[in-house]
Design an enzyme around this catalytic site. Structure first.
Site, short mmCIF file in Angstrom:
data_model
loop_
_atom_site.label_atom_id
_atom_site.label_comp_id
_atom_site.label_asym_id
_atom_site.label_seq_id
_atom_site.Cartn_x
_atom_site.Cartn_y
_atom_site.Cartn_z
N HIS A 252 0.79 -0.68 0.07
CA HIS A 252 0.23 0.18 0.13
C HIS A 252 1.44 1.38 0.25
O HIS A 252 1.33 1.22 0.75
CB HIS A 252 -0.55 -0.05 1.18
CG HIS A 252 -1.11 1.84 1.05
ND1 HIS A 252 -3.08 1.96 0.57
CD2 HIS A 252 -1.35 1.72 2.06
CE1 HIS A 252 -2.85 2.85 1.02
NE2 HIS A 252 -2.42 2.90 1.71
N ASP B 16 1.46 5.40 -0.73
CA ASP B 16 0.22 6.04 0.13
C ASP B 16 0.67 7.46 -0.83
O ASP B 16 1.93 7.87 -0.81
CB ASP B 16 -0.01 6.86 1.88
CG ASP B 16 -0.81 6.08 2.09
OD1 ASP B 16 -2.16 6.08 2.06
OD2 ASP B 16 -0.24 5.54 2.88
N ASP C 249 -7.65 1.13 2.02
CA ASP C 249 -7.05 1.89 3.84
C ASP C 249 -8.36 3.91 3.41
O ASP C 249 -7.77 4.05 4.52
CB ASP C 249 -5.62 2.78 3.46
CG ASP C 249 -5.17 3.44 4.53
OD1 ASP C 249 -5.40 2.89 5.47
OD2 ASP C 249 -4.00 4.20 4.03
ZN LIG Z 1 -3.34 4.88 2.56
#
Ligand SMILES: [Zn+2]
Length: 933
Positions: A177, A179, A291
């Site tokens: 994951h 960001d 998320d």
């Molecule tokens: Zn995230």
């Protein structure tokens, strides 16, 4: 009628923010060649020839300049009377009771709604969803009972022979994951971590065709692709086309689903999907959202429209997860609440446990699952908080390890209706080191080989992509991909607000960094405006055979900063990117509007450095409020104002411009004088500006069109209406002076207020029109929440108040009330710098005041908390709700049940507060009270 009103009010509120006013700044275009050629000082005689040359150049420039000016004047004066620009409509007049009325012009005042358009809302559904989230909420006790090893769940048991006839299929899905900006900026993440993930991916997936991976953030992938050489690109393309690497969701980012406007959610999806299709010929099939802090019902709708057949969600309230686990409803068809049939259905998988990390994805016991996160092998920087480290899988322990893991797999699979199991294997920014790829893939392959070779284990385990898993589910249920597997429930509603444990509701982020949330909305509205005007301009240019002469402008955009949970340096990076994009979009708007308003497009010239038009505001830096442009009027020649309506309907709206004189005359394009209301511009809380005035007028704007107005500095015009200002001050000690010609009166007590009343904290409560006994009640409240004394505090993510909201606000508010014939304005200062003409920005003009740990929830205008665009806003069929803060502090183990309001409440409130326009029985419209809508 009621519905029509609501539609108009909502529409107006949403799109009002997207009205751009453009000014023809003729003076600006007058170049100052002398200044440009500035050299100063004395020249020696030998340079006289140089000087002469320069003078010639100057003359030439002046000549060019004159040509430009005459072109401009010609083009402005010969405005087109077809196409984008249309006449401004009929003039308002003053009725006998003193209010201004717009004559009925035969055009529909409101968007007409046909009865069949509303059928979906009449409640006759042929196949309603069995699971309605609002019902589920009222069913649950939110009691947070300790569930044992699966703390937020329950003990899971199984019969070892359950898989004898049908083995368990296990898909272990490696993921990482990333960001696009959080603790680090997007670029720093890319250089420090993300690029290494891709570089290792190309090598490590190629080593063994059984290895799989999924990726979702296309912004990072594009950056890598553009930096990669052709060999790496080809290797990556092979992995994708060969099914080893799957692009999931395919959005530019993994979008926030609570604060984002659906326009932005669509936009980032289009951005990613178009890149994937153009570059790789890939169309994403599965959605992956691990998320986002809660999940909106808009997302399944958009994903379905984007050709995605199945989706996964993760951050759902732990009580909902437990409930759906116990009823084996974690996989369902997600249906829009308004849908009359299955046309909006999409298959959705909800992850059952606390997190998407490895300890919470193999099964219910994190202590065991953590032992199968081989990045945490002894010697690594990360370890297992449950104190039992992973062990590398070798011949000596493979039997025991495989049995232990299979037990978790079997327990997890008991929560689902199909004997196919999804086991995500990853975490934030994982797989950046080559070692981790070896650790995870080699150890798992040994476990799979062992399990698969033993028929008595009744398991088929492998690496898979997300679509590999979904396809196996469809196959096991004997249905085509995307269709409803038998016995699986249909669900309607959404998953807000999110709590991951105890009463940790993730609703603090709804209001984090409201300034940037607003900047983001401003940027989006400009993007939409730019898209419309640019498309119209290009279409006109093509039609006129002058395609090459119209500038094709590239505009950058960035769409992830909405939760407001990033670090300061990252926020500044986002802010700068957004400001750059905004400046670029304004340029697109200016160029397109310039081209469109010209009658003779042959004389069109693209001014790269000196834009032909100027926009109505500017932001000097990424963290400053917009500064409005002042139009300096001239007695001899007019200034021009171009107003753009980005809405696909005609609209009547109030336009306000700042001018430098109180003597103003405003003409429509066809030369009719319009009434203008002149109001003070406050340079401070107690001072009217002597140099700047607000000029406001009502204009009818064509759908997706531009309207042009002429402004003159002219001696008194009967159509100039002066605001009479009534100022309420908290104390007598302050003095405020009016300014000719705008009268000012001050009061300090309520009794002097004949027309409006205020609560104890000077918050507006009622409005009554002169000569009208009817009292209009207004909801406008400031409330404050304290922060609790416990260790866990409210912050960027969480909302942890110390109790119920306290009404009131400790600020001395000064209230200004403008009485004038055209519209009525009321605002508080210093808290609200002004009540602008559109509703949304009112709610957002709040930002400069930092509140520290005190969370402030202000119900302004539409009843929306400041900075909060609730999930229901703009969602098809979405329902809105608010959260009641827990009663009593410190009771951390007793999460409170969210309190919800239904859609009809909100609409009622909207309607109750909006009285901008009233439709009279003769079809004319009466302007009632602008500024309270
Ligand atoms: Zn995230």
């Amino acid at each position: 009628m009621k519905l029509k009103k609501q539609v108009t009010v909502c529409g107006g509120a949403i799109f009002c923010v997207a009205v751009f006013s453009l000014y023809l700044m003729l003076d600006k275009v007058q170049h100052d060649p002398a200044r440009r050629q500035n050299s100063g000082g004395n020249f020696p005689r030998s340079q006289i020839s140089v000087l002469q040359n320069r003078i010639e150049q100057l003359e030439q420039l002046l000549e060019e300049n004159h040509q430009i000016i005459s072109h401009i004047k010609d083009s402005v004066l010969e405005l087109t009377d077809t196409g984008a620009v249309s006449p401004s409509g009929h003039l308002p007049f003053r009725s006998s009771n003193g209010s201004w009325v717009l004559p009925f012009d035969g055009r529909a005042a409101f968007l007409s709604i046909k009865p069949q358009d509303c059928q979906f809302a009449q409640g006759r559904r042929s196949s309603p969803a069995e699971l309605q989230m609002l019902d589920v909420y009222s069913l649950l006790s939110f009691d947070n009972v300790d569930g044992g090893v699966w703390k937020q769940g329950f003990e899971i048991t199984y019969d070892p022979n359950e898989w004898d006839d049908e083995p368990l299929q296990v898909f272990v899905v490696p993921h990482s994951h990333n960001d696009p900006g959080w603790v680090k900026t997007f670029d720093k993440y890319y250089y420090d971590q993300t690029q290494h993930i891709f570089n290792n991916m190309v090598v490590k997936l190629t080593e063994d065709p059984r290895r799989k991976f999924i990726w979702s953030e296309i912004s990072f992938f594009v950056k890598w692709w553009e930096n990669a050489d052709i060999h790496k690109q080809e290797a990556m393309r092979k992995l994708i086309l060969g099914g080893q690497l799957e692009m999931v969701t395919g959005g530019w980012v993994m979008t926030d689903e609570a604060n984002s406007h659906y326009f932005a959610m669509i936009d980032q999806l289009i951005e990613g999907h178009q890149w994937l299709e153009r570059t790789l010929g890939v169309i994403p099939r599965s959605g992956w959202a691990v998320d986002p802090f809660g999940h909106s019902a808009t997302m399944p709708y958009l994903l379905k429209k984007a050709n995605i057949t199945s989706m996964l969600i993760q951050r759902v309230h732990y009580s909902i997860k437990k409930h759906f686990s116990s009823t084996r409803s974690l996989e369902f068809m997600w249906r829009q609440s308004w849908a009359p049939d299955s046309s909006t259905d999409i298959f959705c998988h909800m992850m059952p446990f606390y997190s998407y990390d490895v300890p919470h994805t193999c099964g219910p016991d994190p202590k065991i699952c953590c032992q199968f996160d081989f990045k945490r092998l002894p010697g690594s920087r990360v370890n297992c908080p449950w104190k039992v480290p992973p062990r590398a899988v070798v011949d000596a322990n493979v039997a025991e390890r495989a049995a232990l893991l299979l037990d978790q797999y079997r327990k997890k699979s008991k929560l689902f209706r199909t004997k196919v199991l999804l086991v995500p294997l990853g975490d934030d920014f994982r797989y950046d080191k080559a070692l981790e790829w070896d650790q995870q893939y080699q150890n798992y392959q040994r476990l799979f080989d062992y399990m698969n070779a033993r028929s008595e284990m009744h398991v088929q385990a492998q690496f898979g992509t997300l679509s590999d898993y979904f396809n196996a589910v469809y196959k096991a249920n004997d249905v085509a991909p995307g269709t409803r597997p038998p016995d699986h429930p249909v669900l309607s509603g959404d998953f807000f607000a999110y709590a991951d444990r105890e009463d940790h509701y993730w609703s603090g982020y709804y209001t984090s960094r409201p300034f940037y949330k607003n900047l983001d909305r401003v940027l989006e509205s400009h993007l939409r405006g730019a898209e419309i005007l640019y498309s119209l301009a290009v279409a006109h240019a093509r039609h006129g055979g002058m395609e090459g002469r119209y500038p094709t402008t590239d505009y950058a955009l960035l769409t992830d900063a909405r939760p407001g949970t990033a670090k300061e340096v990252v926020v500044i990076d986002y802010g700068s990117r957004m400001l750059r994009a905004l400046v670029g979009l304004k340029r697109v708007i200016i160029n397109a509007a310039h081209f469109l308003i010209m009658k003779n497009k042959d004389v069109y010239r693209f001014y790269q450095t000196e834009p032909f038009l100027e926009t109505d505001d500017k932001r000097p830096t990424q963290d400053s409020l917009p500064q409005r442009t002042l139009i300096e009027l001239d007695p001899n020649s007019p200034r021009y104002l171009v107003v753009f309506n980005p809405v696909e309907q005609d609209r009547l709206c109030l336009v306000t411009a700042l001018v430098n004189t109180a003597r103003i005359r405003l003409l429509t394009e066809d030369g009719q004088t319009l009434p203008v209301q002149l109001s003070a511009q406050w340079s401070s809380a107690v001072q009217m500006s002597p140099e700047v005035y607000q000029a406001s007028f009502m204009a009818r704007l064509p759908a997706l069109g531009l309207a042009l107005f002429h402004l003159y500095d002219s001696t008194d015009s009967p159509m100039t209406l002066r605001s009479d200002t009534l100022l309420r001050l908290p104390t007598h000690s302050q003095t405020v002076h009016g300014l000719d010609p705008l009268p000012l009166r001050t009061v300090t007590s309520d009794s002097d207020w004949a027309l409006i009343s205020f609560s104890l904290y000077l918050v507006l409560q009622t409005i009554r029109r002169k000569d009208d006994p009817q009292v209009m009640r207004v909801q406008f409240q400031f409330v404050t929440y304290g922060t609790r004394p416990s260790k866990d505090k409210s912050g960027a993510y969480l909302f942890l108040p110390d109790g119920k909201a306290k009404v009131g606000f400790g600020y001395p508010l000064r209230t200004v009330f403008l009485q004038a014939q055209l519209f009525l304005d009321c605002f508080n200062h210093p808290l609200l710098s002004s009540v602008p003409n559109d509703v949304l920005s009112t709610a957002f003009t709040f930002y400069p005041y930092a509140f520290g740990p005190v969370c402030v929830c202000v119900c302004v205008c539409m009843g929306l908390p400041v900075g909060l665009s609730p999930a229901g806003h703009g969602r098809p069929g979405g329902r809105t709700k608010t959260f009641l803060p827990p009663n009593g502090a410190g009771n951390g183990n007793n999460p409170q049940r969210p309190e919800r309001e239904n859609e009809s409440d909100r609409l009622f409130r909207l309607q109750g507060q909006s009285h901008a326009l009233q439709l009279n029985t003769d079809g004319s419209k009466e302007i009632k009270a602008h500024g309270f809508s």
